[in-house]
Write an enzyme that holds these catalytic residues in place. Structure first.
Site, PDB file in Angstrom:
ATOM      1  CD  GLU A  35      32.387  65.922 102.878  1.00  0.00           C
ATOM      2  OE1 GLU A  35      32.446  66.946 102.187  1.00  0.00           O
ATOM      3  OE2 GLU A  35      31.331  65.335 103.114  1.00  0.00           O
TER       4      GLU A  35
ATOM      5  CD  GLU B 135      28.990  66.087 106.254  1.00  0.00           C
ATOM      6  OE1 GLU B 135      28.566  66.233 105.088  1.00  0.00           O
ATOM      7  OE2 GLU B 135      29.933  66.743 106.731  1.00  0.00           O
TER       8      GLU B 135
HETATM    9  O1  IFM Z   1      27.157  70.919 103.122  1.00  0.00           O
HETATM   10  C1  IFM Z   1      28.067  69.916 102.836  1.00  0.00           C
HETATM   11  C2  IFM Z   1      29.009  69.690 103.997  1.00  0.00           C
HETATM   12  O2  IFM Z   1      29.660  70.868 104.371  1.00  0.00           O
HETATM   13  C3  IFM Z   1      30.058  68.680 103.633  1.00  0.00           C
HETATM   14  N1  IFM Z   1      29.459  67.470 103.118  1.00  0.00           N
HETATM   15  C4  IFM Z   1      28.426  67.591 102.131  1.00  0.00           C
HETATM   16  C5  IFM Z   1      27.373  68.597 102.555  1.00  0.00           C
HETATM   17  C6  IFM Z   1      26.285  68.732 101.476  1.00  0.00           C
HETATM   18  O3  IFM Z   1      26.854  69.170 100.285  1.00  0.00           O
END
Ligand code: IFM
Length: 455
Positions: free
Chosen positions: A177, A363
């Site tokens: 990210e 994710e």
């Molecule tokens: O916890 C975070 C993760 O580190 C990165 N993506 C989003 C998740 C939830 O906010």
């Protein structure tokens, strides 16, 4: 219970996704490891940020977190009991290099080497993210990601880690990210290092992308059969109304939120419109940078949580847009909209516009306020339903011909949720942070039953 989820539970089967589909969970080093002073680790920007009054909503830090540094064997046992065939985790850079120019820290490398062996022994494929936000503090002191030397330091770090683990780890994600690294870290100040400066944020963003591109060939050279990618946080952007101004705001917002990353990574350079309205805030691009960023990758990691709704707003920063939260939408307890159809839409769009060879949902997950019942169980059916509905959305994308080859739930464990501290739980397993006891929630039990039934 969500009616749609009930029907999906009855109809969804692991086998439908194909035999080589990756079923995983994701975590990150800073959020779970704790042991911040152990085995030669030095402070990261997040250790520093946690000390800033008011930076973390509950005033906590990650010095212990889930104590995964010590409890990893039981965490891998948990992953194995769920039936995971893949596990995505990140390396803490401050465990590997204690200073710029220092020799690699053998104790840090040994920790991750043991962790990888532990996964392989349990039939779990390791997926490594090299950078999930825990930049060594000593690099921030020389300008962090604004300094091109940090790009070189990252490539050297990637070189050392892939030489050491590349005999056993084939799946490598350079960055998690980059939007959050750059914008939360340097534009809205919500994340470490907590800066609020447009040109800084834009330069960080660019340098992170360059570091990705320069690391890709190094990883390939060190890892026979490497599969290399990057994980982006992507959001379908929706208009607040049908008004022409709001529709134009969608284009601007999307160009910066999504295309600013996808376009250069797939060889199209930065989208022109944001460059125009960024003016002198646009990043300094050196000769060869855009070619480097466009290094061919093997897959795209898609981190999807929710869509964004935007409207035209002359006072809305350099994008002149505002994100709004329309009433009447289904939301998690974190306020994030629940919109599984947007995941299908997002992946179909990426497949159409960028044609990645493969995509993985690296994710996806939800935050609900969990309550431990009198019998010790955690009935998190909201999270279970979110999971089921998003898996169904992935399956729909597959049926439309999108090359999606795996799904990693965020997260295996409740953990340190950055500026929210321990106030937000995303885990399939509940963590009692006083005792470090892990308890599989209803959502985790459903994932386990789903995975084991189709095996
Ligand atoms: O916890 C975070 C993760 O580190 C990165 N993506 C989003 C998740 C939830 O906010």
């Amino acid at each position: 219970m969500n009616k749609q989820a009930t029907e999906l539970i009855a109809s969804l089967s692991r086998a439908d996704f194909g035999d080589d589909f990756r079923w995983g969970c994701s975590t990150s080093s800073f959020q779970i490891e704790g042991a911040v002073d152990a085995a030669g680790r030095v402070p990261s920007i997040w250790d520093t940020f946690c000390k800033k009054p008011g930076a973390i909503r509950d005033g906590s830090d990650a010095s212990v977190a889930c104590d995964h540094f010590h409890l990893w064997p039981q965490d891998l046992d948990l992953g194995q009991s769920i039936g995971l065939n893949a596990y995505r985790f990140s390396i803490a850079w401050p465990r590997i290099f204690s200073a710029r120019g220092a020799a690699p820290n053998e104790e840090g490398l040994a920790f991750y080497s043991d962790l990888v062996d532990g996964m392989l022994a349990r039939g779990i494929e390791p997926w490594i993210t090299l950078y999930h936000w825990d930049l060594p503090q000593y690099l921030q002191e020389q300008g962090g990601w604004t300094n091109r030397d940090t790009v070189s330091a990252f490539v050297e770090y990637a070189d050392v880690v892939t030489r050491r683990l590349g005999d056993r780890v084939k799946h490598w994600i350079t960055h998690n990210e980059p939007w959050c690294t750059a914008m939360h870290g340097n534009l809205d100040g919500m994340h470490a290092p907590g800066l609020r400066d447009v040109p800084t944020a834009l330069q960080v963003c660019h340098n992170v992308l360059v570091s990705h591109g320069l690391a890709v060939p190094v990883i390939r050279a060190n890892v026979p059969g490497a599969q290399v990618g990057i994980a982006l946080s992507l959001h379908p952007i929706k208009a607040a109304s049908d008004a022409a101004l709001d529709l134009a705001a969608v284009e601007r917002h999307d160009a910066f939120r999504n295309r600013w990353f996808l376009d250069p990574l797939y060889g199209h350079g930065y989208p022109q419109a944001p460059l125009d309205y960024l003016g002198t805030n646009a990043p300094n691009v050196e000769a060869g940078d855009m070619q480097a960023i466009a290094a061919p990758t093997d897959f795209l990691g898609v981190n999807y949580y929710f869509p964004e709704v935007v409207r035209d707003d002359p006072d809305g920063g350099f994008l002149r847009t505002s994100v709004i939260l329309p009433d009447g939408r289904e939301r998690t307890d974190f306020g994030w909209e629940v919109a599984p159809g947007c995941l299908t839409e997002l992946m179909a769009r990426i497949a159409r516009d960028y044609r990645p060879a493969a995509m993985y949902v690296t994710e996806n997950g939800s935050c609900y306020d969990d309550h431990v019942g009198a019998d010790g169980s955690i009935d998190d059916r909201g999270r279970r339903d979110y999971l089921v509905r998003h898996l169904a959305a992935v399956r729909t994308a597959q049926q439309q011909g999108v090359p999606v080859k795996g799904y990693f739930a965020w997260s295996l464990l409740d953990n340190f949720e950055w500026s929210e501290g321990y106030l937000r739980r995303f885990g399939l397993a509940y963590v009692d942070f006083d005792t470090q006891r892990r308890t599989l929630k209803l959502s985790g039990q459903w994932y386990r039953d789903f995975l084991l039934a189709g095996h």
